[in-house]
Scaffold this motif. Sequence first.
Motif, PDB file in Angstrom:
ATOM      1  N   PHE A  33      20.301  19.774 -25.164  1.00  0.00           N
ATOM      2  CA  PHE A  33      20.054  18.475 -24.530  1.00  0.00           C
ATOM      3  C   PHE A  33      18.954  18.593 -23.482  1.00  0.00           C
ATOM      4  O   PHE A  33      18.845  19.619 -22.821  1.00  0.00           O
ATOM      5  CB  PHE A  33      21.331  17.992 -23.811  1.00  0.00           C
ATOM      6  CG  PHE A  33      22.576  18.039 -24.647  1.00  0.00           C
ATOM      7  CD1 PHE A  33      23.313  19.218 -24.737  1.00  0.00           C
ATOM      8  CD2 PHE A  33      23.014  16.922 -25.326  1.00  0.00           C
ATOM      9  CE1 PHE A  33      24.461  19.274 -25.503  1.00  0.00           C
ATOM     10  CE2 PHE A  33      24.167  16.969 -26.101  1.00  0.00           C
ATOM     11  CZ  PHE A  33      24.894  18.144 -26.183  1.00  0.00           C
ATOM     12  N   TYR A  35      17.814  16.303 -20.097  1.00  0.00           N
ATOM     13  CA  TYR A  35      18.086  15.208 -19.162  1.00  0.00           C
ATOM     14  C   TYR A  35      16.983  15.182 -18.111  1.00  0.00           C
ATOM     15  O   TYR A  35      16.379  16.193 -17.798  1.00  0.00           O
ATOM     16  CB  TYR A  35      19.400  15.442 -18.417  1.00  0.00           C
ATOM     17  CG  TYR A  35      20.645  15.505 -19.262  1.00  0.00           C
ATOM     18  CD1 TYR A  35      21.091  16.715 -19.783  1.00  0.00           C
ATOM     19  CD2 TYR A  35      21.403  14.362 -19.513  1.00  0.00           C
ATOM     20  CE1 TYR A  35      22.256  16.787 -20.548  1.00  0.00           C
ATOM     21  CE2 TYR A  35      22.568  14.418 -20.267  1.00  0.00           C
ATOM     22  CZ  TYR A  35      22.984  15.632 -20.775  1.00  0.00           C
ATOM     23  OH  TYR A  35      24.140  15.696 -21.522  1.00  0.00           O
ATOM     24  N   LEU A  45      19.991  10.957 -20.336  1.00  0.00           N
ATOM     25  CA  LEU A  45      19.710  11.760 -21.518  1.00  0.00           C
ATOM     26  C   LEU A  45      18.400  11.320 -22.154  1.00  0.00           C
ATOM     27  O   LEU A  45      18.222  10.140 -22.482  1.00  0.00           O
ATOM     28  CB  LEU A  45      20.866  11.625 -22.516  1.00  0.00           C
ATOM     29  CG  LEU A  45      20.773  12.422 -23.797  1.00  0.00           C
ATOM     30  CD1 LEU A  45      20.761  13.918 -23.510  1.00  0.00           C
ATOM     31  CD2 LEU A  45      21.945  12.064 -24.714  1.00  0.00           C
ATOM     32  N   GLY A  58      17.900   9.924 -26.906  1.00  0.00           N
ATOM     33  CA  GLY A  58      18.921   9.592 -25.929  1.00  0.00           C
ATOM     34  C   GLY A  58      18.662   8.215 -25.357  1.00  0.00           C
ATOM     35  O   GLY A  58      18.186   7.320 -26.052  1.00  0.00           O
TER      36      GLY A  58
END
Lengths: 115, 112
Positions: A33, A35, A45, A58
Amino acid sequence: DVKVTQSSRYLVKRTGEKVFLECVQDMDHENMFWYRQDPGLGLRLIYFSYDVKMKEKGDIPEGYSVSREKKERFSLILESASTNQTSMYLCASSALLAGDNNEQFFGPGTRLTVL
Amino acid sequence: SQQGEEDPQALSIQEGENATMNCSYKTSINNLQWYRQNSGRGLVHLILIRSNEREKHSGRLRVTLDTSKKSSSLLITASRAADTASYFCATDPHSGNTPLVFGKGTRLSVIA
């Protein structure tokens, strides 16, 4: 000791530059991921990946792209950096996306400043 | 899409006191997790509570979950200056294979 590493702790770039942020995990996790974190906005995200060469948008993907050519590495690319992309960028990985034991392991973060 | 909402946004207490932070969320969940972030660093996972659990302990941490009220609380007992950090709740939505959704966090300051 499990680890997620990010290529830089601090980065200063100019408007219009192409920026690469690299993230590597050593836990053989399927999911990774990206962020960004801004004061008062929490973690948002940008993109995630659930397998090699797979990616999903995201909440705020605009202005970013990602690459996952190898399981352990997930790159975030700013095609043409802008001042509003000045932020803290956090990478994370997890074994599962959802369900039990889907806790995420985070890297130390990259503080990017775009001038 | 922000689901968890922590309350309060900031909390300041004396060393030795207990600190309570709350998290409310909107949709049904598989589990709820709490994370800690020291200033300028990444998040560290603290504890996970499943939707069928009501309370969980880990050292000085106690987490409760009330699915009927869609809320959770994190209690840190006998706080120390080293507990100073931001604390985030993250929910695992019960809506298919989607990632955790993080709240905006509570900033805890423990004064020695």
